[in-house]
Design an enzyme around this catalytic site. Structure first.
Site, short mmCIF file in Angstrom:
data_model
loop_
_atom_site.label_atom_id
_atom_site.label_comp_id
_atom_site.label_asym_id
_atom_site.label_seq_id
_atom_site.Cartn_x
_atom_site.Cartn_y
_atom_site.Cartn_z
N ASP A 11 126.64 -57.38 38.38
CA ASP A 11 127.10 -58.62 37.76
C ASP A 11 126.43 -59.78 38.48
OD1 ASP A 11 128.68 -60.67 36.49
OD2 ASP A 11 130.30 -59.22 36.27
N ASN A 29 125.79 -53.91 28.78
CA ASN A 29 127.02 -54.52 28.29
C ASN A 29 127.06 -56.03 28.41
OD1 ASN A 29 130.10 -54.48 27.69
ND2 ASN A 29 129.93 -55.47 29.70
N TYR A 77 123.84 -66.00 19.22
CA TYR A 77 124.66 -64.81 19.47
C TYR A 77 124.48 -63.81 18.33
CZ TYR A 77 128.74 -61.88 20.38
OH TYR A 77 129.58 -60.81 20.62
N LYS A 101 122.56 -60.22 18.74
CA LYS A 101 123.33 -58.99 18.56
C LYS A 101 122.77 -58.17 17.38
CE LYS A 101 126.22 -59.34 21.95
NZ LYS A 101 126.17 -58.38 23.07
N ILE A 154 138.15 -58.39 20.90
CA ILE A 154 138.74 -57.58 21.96
C ILE A 154 139.43 -58.50 22.97
CG2 ILE A 154 138.30 -55.77 23.66
CD1 ILE A 154 137.58 -55.02 20.75
N THR A 160 139.56 -59.74 25.93
CA THR A 160 138.75 -59.93 27.13
C THR A 160 139.02 -61.32 27.71
OG1 THR A 160 136.92 -60.89 25.88
CG2 THR A 160 136.93 -58.48 26.16
#
Length: 247
Positions: A20, A73, A143, A147, A176, A178
């Protein structure tokens, strides 16, 4: 989702390399893995830096004697970076940042992991795409573009690396639960209404759970998916089965 996937992989016996740009978060994930009795290491990596990506793969391979699975990810959304995220107002530097993290880094991670994956008896790559790869979202042109490109890159990767015995698949999550989504909901004037909007098209009427994503990631990485490559999996609560709204 990355944290949940790393923990689930450790639960299933994998030795995990957590990476990360946020060292605190990365080390927290590693601690969670170790507390479960798992084994792993943490390696800082800025995915906008090709040299750091290459070093990440070399460190991972050296520490554990190779690489069997690559999970791409990391991702970023332009609306988190600027209020000017429309296609006609987004600053060029924001576009470049989103592109470099969401797409270029997926390619570079794959590029530098491939020599190690090639030595594995069951090399697998799992990429994170999005339902935004299939339908458009407002204030998210880069985005959605990146994607969508991840889906196509997944197919091209599967084709190129098939002779090496390396599989490549991707998954397309809906909304989700998150930190990114939680931050968006919390910042709204009416958080309950915003959450209802976000889940309004889900046939399963709730936010998805990171642990549910992790189960799919581990399946696609495992020998149970040994005849699956070049595929994209929706994990969106049924949203794109109709893409209506219950709002």
């Amino acid at each position: 989702m990355g944290r949940a996937s790393a923990i689930e992989m450790a639960k299933q016996g994998a030795r995990v390399v957590v990476s990360d740009i946020n060292d605190e978060a990365g080390l927290e994930t590693l601690k969670a893995i170790e507390e479960l009795g798992g084994e792993g290491i943490y390696q800082h990596c800025n995915l906008r830096d090709g040299a750091q990506i290459r070093a990440l793969m070399d460190v991972a391979a050296a520490r554990f004697g190779g690489i069997d699975v690559l999970h791409n990810n990391a991702g970023v959304h332009e609306s988190d970076l600027t209020q000017q995220s429309r296609v006609d107002t987004m600053p060029e530097d924001i576009w470049d940042m989103v592109y470099e993290i969401n797409l270029r880094a997926v390619w570079l991670c794959t590029k530098y992991a491939t020599p190690h994956l090639r030595k594995s008896k069951a090399g697998a790559i799992v990429n994170a795409a999005s339902v935004g790869a299939i339908v458009g979202y407002p204030m998210a042109p880069c985005y959605c573009a990146t994607k969508g490109a991840v889906v196509q890159l997944t197919k091209a990767t599967a084709l190129d690396l098939a002779p090496d015995g390396i599989r490549c698949n991707c998954y397309c999550p809906g909304t989700i639960d998150t930190p990114m989504v939680a931050k968006y909901i919390k910042a709204a004037e009416n958080p309950e209404a915003i959450e209802h909007v976000l889940t309004g098209s889900h046939l399963i009427p709730r936010l998805g759970r990171p642990e549910e994503i992790a189960k799919l990631v581990c399946f696609l990485a495992s020998d149970d998916a040994s005849f699956i490559t070049g595929a994209s999996y929706l994990i969106d609560g049924g949203a794109l089965a109709w893409r209506g709204s219950n709002v």
